[in-house]
Design a protein around this motif. Sequence first.
Motif, mmCIF file in Angstrom:
data_model
loop_
_atom_site.group_PDB
_atom_site.id
_atom_site.type_symbol
_atom_site.label_atom_id
_atom_site.label_comp_id
_atom_site.label_asym_id
_atom_site.label_seq_id
_atom_site.Cartn_x
_atom_site.Cartn_y
_atom_site.Cartn_z
ATOM 1 N N LEU A 24 11.280 13.459 17.893
ATOM 2 C CA LEU A 24 11.118 14.493 17.129
ATOM 3 C C LEU A 24 9.751 14.520 16.630
ATOM 4 N N PHE B 242 11.160 22.949 17.523
ATOM 5 C CA PHE B 242 11.045 24.258 16.918
ATOM 6 C C PHE B 242 11.557 24.479 15.579
ATOM 7 N N THR B 243 12.486 23.438 15.245
ATOM 8 C CA THR B 243 13.317 23.376 13.953
ATOM 9 C C THR B 243 13.062 22.637 12.841
ATOM 10 N N LEU B 244 12.193 21.494 13.102
ATOM 11 C CA LEU B 244 12.179 20.552 12.144
ATOM 12 C C LEU B 244 10.711 20.122 11.819
ATOM 13 N N ARG B 245 9.650 20.932 12.356
ATOM 14 C CA ARG B 245 8.128 20.603 12.151
ATOM 15 C C ARG B 245 7.955 20.773 10.829
ATOM 16 N N GLU B 246 8.463 21.814 10.164
ATOM 17 C CA GLU B 246 8.213 22.225 8.806
ATOM 18 C C GLU B 246 8.891 21.250 7.768
ATOM 19 N N HIS B 247 9.904 20.470 8.224
ATOM 20 C CA HIS B 247 10.841 19.743 7.488
ATOM 21 C C HIS B 247 10.274 18.364 7.480
ATOM 22 N N ILE C 105 14.882 21.116 20.673
ATOM 23 C CA ILE C 105 15.315 21.700 19.335
ATOM 24 C C ILE C 105 14.464 21.565 18.126
ATOM 25 N N GLY C 106 14.354 20.044 18.370
ATOM 26 C CA GLY C 106 13.783 19.674 16.999
ATOM 27 C C GLY C 106 12.035 20.139 16.985
#
Length: 243
Positions: A75, A30-35, A27-28
């Motif tokens: 992550l 796909f969802t956290l790379r930009e953050h 999940i991380g």
Amino acid sequence: MDHSTPATKHKYLRHAPLAAILIVAAIGAFTLREHLSFDVLRENREALLAFRDSHFIAMVAAFIGLYFVIVAFSLPGAAVASVTGGFLFGLALGTTFNVLAASLGAFAIFWAARAGLGKTLAARMEASEGTLQKINTGLRENEISVLFLLRLVPAVPFFVANLLPALVGVKFRNFAITTSLGIIPGALVFTWIGVGLGEVFDRGGSPDLSLLWEPQVIGPLLGLSALAALPIVIKALRGMKGH
């Protein structure tokens, strides 16, 4: 009705920690790379520095905790976290905090994998014969050297170096020692990059992580890798002479 036995439930529960790590990692990704990026660090650097100056202990705890979570759940953002350690705390403290957080995160993955799948695979390797038994014996005889190689060879992903030892049944003590010492050279490089990060941001640039592949950096790392491999080579040569 639930016909599962306590033993069956326990078997499934043993796999829960590793399963949770793999799910969160997926999940991380796909969802956290930009953050968890250098751009986010650039945008928030003044607030981070101000918080560090006014609440140093809280900042240290938050940094180590966040870095631990990044490593434990594999992550994206480990490189960003390492560089941030140097940016916030300088070379000495930054390297110390980076090594501490990364080591604790690695230990978490090891135990999660060892509790479930690792225990099953290690038992099968112990009971195996033929080529697999030879590999298992060779690993036992050269455990420290192999673990150091996993840490020092830059091409080996950090997640692999954390997961693989647990799956083949290495001793946690040896894993802990080689992890804590083996990640220091890489941590020094990342932290060093972070020390000069403020000037890079002022020029409107981004950290140049290609420094890791410069001869003056990769050379010593490969030298340490060769040193770690030396006991394996010597034992192999002695074995050939014995035959």
